[in-house]
Design a protein around this motif. Structure first.
Motif, mmCIF file in Angstrom:
data_model
loop_
_atom_site.group_PDB
_atom_site.id
_atom_site.type_symbol
_atom_site.label_atom_id
_atom_site.label_comp_id
_atom_site.label_asym_id
_atom_site.label_seq_id
_atom_site.Cartn_x
_atom_site.Cartn_y
_atom_site.Cartn_z
ATOM 1 N N THR A 1 -0.276 13.851 -7.976
ATOM 2 C CA THR A 1 0.013 12.747 -8.889
ATOM 3 C C THR A 1 -0.285 13.201 -10.310
ATOM 4 O OG1 THR A 1 -0.640 11.155 -7.195
ATOM 5 C CG2 THR A 1 -0.581 10.354 -9.478
ATOM 6 N N LEU A 2 0.656 12.982 -11.208
ATOM 7 C CA LEU A 2 0.393 13.247 -12.623
ATOM 8 C C LEU A 2 -0.180 11.996 -13.256
ATOM 9 C CD1 LEU A 2 3.491 15.267 -13.907
ATOM 10 C CD2 LEU A 2 1.230 16.123 -13.244
ATOM 11 N N VAL A 3 -1.320 12.156 -13.898
ATOM 12 C CA VAL A 3 -1.961 11.067 -14.643
ATOM 13 C C VAL A 3 -1.637 11.342 -16.111
ATOM 14 C CG1 VAL A 3 -4.104 9.905 -15.221
ATOM 15 C CG2 VAL A 3 -3.770 10.854 -12.911
ATOM 16 N N LEU A 4 -0.761 10.527 -16.676
ATOM 17 C CA LEU A 4 -0.351 10.712 -18.059
ATOM 18 C C LEU A 4 -1.334 10.000 -18.971
ATOM 19 C CD1 LEU A 4 3.475 10.115 -17.564
ATOM 20 C CD2 LEU A 4 2.212 12.286 -17.497
ATOM 21 N N GLU A 5 -1.844 10.733 -19.960
ATOM 22 C CA GLU A 5 -2.822 10.170 -20.882
ATOM 23 C C GLU A 5 -2.168 9.236 -21.903
ATOM 24 O OE1 GLU A 5 -6.173 10.407 -20.867
ATOM 25 O OE2 GLU A 5 -6.009 11.552 -19.015
ATOM 26 N N GLY B 1 -1.903 15.345 -19.322
ATOM 27 C CA GLY B 1 -3.068 14.588 -18.868
ATOM 28 C C GLY B 1 -3.788 15.341 -17.773
ATOM 29 N N ALA B 2 -3.424 15.052 -16.516
ATOM 30 C CA ALA B 2 -4.066 15.743 -15.396
ATOM 31 C C ALA B 2 -3.179 15.652 -14.160
ATOM 32 C CB ALA B 2 -5.428 15.140 -15.110
ATOM 33 N N GLN C 1 -2.023 6.390 -19.120
ATOM 34 C CA GLN C 1 -0.913 5.523 -19.516
ATOM 35 C C GLN C 1 -0.026 5.204 -18.318
ATOM 36 O OE1 GLN C 1 1.654 7.319 -22.402
ATOM 37 N NE2 GLN C 1 2.548 5.375 -23.016
ATOM 38 N N ALA C 2 0.142 6.177 -17.446
ATOM 39 C CA ALA C 2 0.964 5.999 -16.246
ATOM 40 C C ALA C 2 0.569 7.051 -15.226
ATOM 41 C CB ALA C 2 2.450 6.144 -16.596
ATOM 42 N N ARG C 3 0.937 6.782 -13.982
ATOM 43 C CA ARG C 3 0.718 7.724 -12.897
ATOM 44 C C ARG C 3 2.049 7.883 -12.177
ATOM 45 N NH1 ARG C 3 -2.410 4.460 -14.570
ATOM 46 N NH2 ARG C 3 -1.524 2.769 -13.370
ATOM 47 N N ILE C 4 2.480 9.122 -12.006
ATOM 48 C CA ILE C 4 3.775 9.365 -11.362
ATOM 49 C C ILE C 4 3.627 10.430 -10.274
ATOM 50 C CG2 ILE C 4 5.163 8.660 -13.361
ATOM 51 C CD1 ILE C 4 5.576 11.627 -13.995
#
Length: 154
Positions: A148-152, A123-124, A86-89
């Motif tokens: 980087t957080l990959v939000l599911e 997420g991851a 959904q997003a990457r932060i």
């Protein structure tokens, strides 16, 4: 230079420890150094005073280490695109080193590789190691591991 596109966490997992890059070269000029000094309030003479720096330890002005670090997004977008979640932060940085100063007028480029992927409740977390090199130098200007957080999808 080819931007690698990753459409799933499985694609990222399969690319762990594989080189990405190099990026295109970027010349670090005095205008960029001065703008960074203004943005951060770090006007130390080794960065912004060309006359004094000419007789200083590096023979000319040098870029701030954190300026070099801040170029990671510029280089990263040339190396890969994460088309997933959904997003990457930005979550943070595990380790940063500045082995070689960057004299004004230097050309920099980066290479990267994914070194860790850990699933979590959101997420991851993806750890990417960057090496920013200086044209003509043996040691890199900066080596950094970013997370980087990959939000599911919700």
């Amino acid at each position: 230079m080819t931007v690698r596109v990753f459409g799933s966490l499985e694609d990222v997992k399969n690319a762990l420890n594989q080189p990405l890059g190099p990026s295109a070269w970027l010349t670090v000029d005095q205008g960029r150094i001065d703008a960074f000094a203004d943005a951060t309030g770090d006007h130390q003479w080794i960065h912004v005073d060309a006359e004094r720096s000419a007789t200083g330890p590096f023979g000319r002005t040098i870029a701030h280490g954190y300026l070099t670090l801040s170029l990671i997004p510029h280089f990263g977008q040339q190396l890969f695109h994460l088309d997933l979640g959904q997003a990457r932060i930005n979550y943070g940085v595990n380790k940063v080193r500045f082995p070689t100063p960057v004299p004004v007028g230097s050309r920099l480029r980066a290479q990267a590789d994914f070194v860790d992927l850990r699933h979590n409740a959101a997420g991851a977390a993806l750890t990417t190691r960057y090496a920013i090199e200086i044209d003509g130098q043996d040691k890199p200007a900066c080596v950094a591991e970013t997370v980087t957080l990959v939000l599911e999808q919700a």
